[in-house]
Design an enzyme around this catalytic site. Structure first.
Site, PDB file in Angstrom:
ATOM      1  N   ASP A   1       0.203  -1.344  -0.100  1.00 19.24           N
ATOM      2  CA  ASP A   1      -0.221   0.008   0.028  1.00 19.24           C
ATOM      3  C   ASP A   1       1.364   0.900  -0.280  1.00 19.24           C
ATOM      4  OD1 ASP A   1      -3.472   0.314   1.060  1.00 19.24           O
ATOM      5  OD2 ASP A   1      -1.561   2.355   1.329  1.00 19.24           O
ATOM      6  N   LEU A   2       0.813   2.717  -0.936  1.00 19.55           N
ATOM      7  CA  LEU A   2       1.567   3.679  -1.183  1.00 19.55           C
ATOM      8  C   LEU A   2       1.049   4.418  -0.123  1.00 19.55           C
ATOM      9  CD1 LEU A   2       1.187   4.131  -4.912  1.00 19.55           C
ATOM     10  CD2 LEU A   2       2.880   2.938  -3.598  1.00 19.55           C
TER      11      LEU A   2
ATOM     12  N   ASP B   1      -4.309   2.659  -4.157  1.00 20.93           N
ATOM     13  CA  ASP B   1      -2.792   2.669  -4.640  1.00 20.93           C
ATOM     14  C   ASP B   1      -2.692   1.053  -3.596  1.00 20.93           C
ATOM     15  OD1 ASP B   1      -3.817   3.279  -1.952  1.00 20.93           O
ATOM     16  OD2 ASP B   1      -2.525   4.977  -1.356  1.00 20.93           O
TER      17      ASP B   1
END
Ligand code: C2E
Ligand code: CA
Ligand code: CA
Length: 441
Positions: A54-55, A97
């Site tokens: 997960d960004l 994301d």
């Protein structure tokens, strides 16, 4: 013959469309579900692990540079990630994301560390987007298929591990541990209890005085209290983050705001002046109907917005667009205080863009003040800066006479803390006010 080939090609294309993410060209969630639908064909025979990526703070890119820039980052990251993984692994865009990497075969802890390193390297080179240079990090959760878990279990485990990495300050990775799942179960249990407490109006709001240099009360801070019959007193430090994650902060925040209005009205009816500070979480501020609902509640209780100060934290200031919302609240007459200053990012340069009247110095700074000389230098500097820029400063966590006297040097410095009074139920404060009124008659 040609017809059949065309039909086959068209089918292949349809399949690709159905299982590929349009933006990044990676496999999509439906592809995952197809694998899920036929576990005997694939996973049952193989060892594999799932990596959930997960960004970090990706929302900031969308908010500040727009969705096109956000899309570009996702595309570039997807390319880099695909190149970093082996061809036998699957790289999937899980949504937004969030990305998954399905790693085939037996992987040792050592191998996992190598993979994490490779993923982090994909972010080591900054992204050049619209003449901006963006540096990103990510949080990673890893789950191994060990005891016949299916992909559903694995996805849940990797997600829980990723969440744990995020909670520990992002830009790191965690391998799933059953203890994490236990923690999540407890949080869910609390969330259900909190929902019931809100529905049944079983929460309370207590009020803590904020005083000036002469110890006169100038305001009270409204603080939410939850006493659960089975678990006892549960701290807001524990339940407010849960309320924020589950959106229960909306009804909770309105409940506190209404209790604050009732309190202001009741205190003013005793003849005393009264202002109240109400905490607002970043999620509440992003609710477009917030000021409308606040105005309705103020009208209902015949309370002026000039008697209410809204306390926001730096996370509210980070979100683009919030300055306009804060500006409109300020125009309505609310005071705005920046809470917990010095306990995080503390970006002084951005402060001037917001309509802030009061800065509240976090209690962690004050409580170190007379033991740690550098802390003292910091608090003195912040105090001077706030006063020079025209802010009122509220010093939180004043517990001793020594601290009180030290900060009681300016009309523009307020204080709050156990030395001046702990948070108390409204009835106790009202009772004391009525008593002192009776005595003075
Ligand atoms: P906060 O906004 O920084 O509130 C001040 C906290 O410091 C309160 O903790 C208060 O009881 C405590 N405190 C005050 N004086 C002293 C002191 O002299 N020494 C020490 N050690 N502590 C002192 P509390 O009530 O446990 O609340 C914790 C946090 O929970 C609050 O921190 C606030 O961030 C959040 N919170 C509480 N009520 C609400 C609410 O209605 N809405 C939102 N969004 N957050 C809330
Ligand atoms: Ca506060
Ligand atoms: Ca505070």
């Amino acid at each position: 013959m040609t017809d059949i080939t065309e039909i086959k090609n068209a089918n292949a294309r349809l399949t690709e469309l159905a299982y590929k993410d349009e933006l990044t060209g990676l496999y999509n969630r439906s592809f995952m579900n197809r694998i899920l639908a036929s576990p005997e064909n694939y996973f049952k025979q193989k060892e594999f692990s799932l990596i959930f990526i997960d960004l970090d703070s990706f929302k900031l890119i969308n908010d500040n540079l727009g969705h096109l820039a956000g899309d570009k980052v996702l595309q570039l990251f997807s390319q880099r990630l695909s190149q970093a993984m082996r061809s036998s692994d699957f790289v999937i865009r899980h949504g937004g994301d969030e990305f998954l990497a399905l790693v085939n075969g037996h992987v040792t802890n050592n191998a996992i560390q190598q993979i994490v390193k490779k993923i982090n390297q994909t972010l080591a080179t900054p992204f050049e987007i619209e003449s901006e240079t963006l540096t990103l990090t990510c949080s990673i959760g890893i789950a191994f298929c060990q005891n016949g878990e299916d992909i559903h279990d694995l996805l849940r485990h990797a997600d829980i591990a990723m969440y744990e990495a995020k909670r520990d300050g992002k830009n790191s990775y965690r391998i799933f541990d059953p203890l994490y799942a236990e923690k999540v179960r407890y949080q869910l249990f609390l969330e259900q209890g909190l929902r019931a407490a809100i529905d049944q109006k079983a929460l309370e709001v207590w009020f803590q005085p904020i005083v000036d240099m002469h110890s006169n009360i100038v305001s009270y801070e409204a603080l939410c209290r939850w006493h659960d019959e089975a678990s006892g007193f549960i701290s807001p430090e524990e339940f407010i983050p849960i309320a924020e994650r589950s959106w229960l902060i909306y009804p909770l925040g309105l409940f506190v705001f209404e209790k604050a209005c009732e309190f202001i009205k009741a205190v003013r009816e005793t003849g005393a002046e009264c202002r109240v500070n109400v905490n607002l979480s970043a999620k509440q501020v992003s609710n477009v109907s917030l000021s409308k609902i606040f105005c309705e509640l103020l009208c209902k209780h015949k309370v002026s917005p000039h008697w209410v100060t809204l306390e926001v934290t730096e996370s509210t200031l980070i979100n683009n667009g919030n300055e306009l919302i804060l500006m409109s609240l300020k125009e309505l007459g609310f005071g705005i205080a920046l809470d917990d200053f010095g306990n995080g990012y503390s970006n002084l340069s951005r402060l001037r863009e917001f309509p802030i009247d009061i800065i509240k110095l976090d209690k962690s700074l004050i409580q170190g003040r007379f033991t740690d000389q550098s802390m003292r230098i910091v608090t003195d500097a912040v105090q001077n800066m706030c006063l020079a820029l025209g802010y009122t400063l509220t010093v939180e966590g004043v517990e001793t006479r020594h601290q009180y006297e030290h900060f009681a040097q300016s009309e523009k410095v307020l204080q709050q803390g156990y030395f001046h009074g702990k948070p108390l139920p409204a009835e106790e404060i009202l009772g004391a006010l009525k008593n002192s009124n009776n005595l003075s008659k």
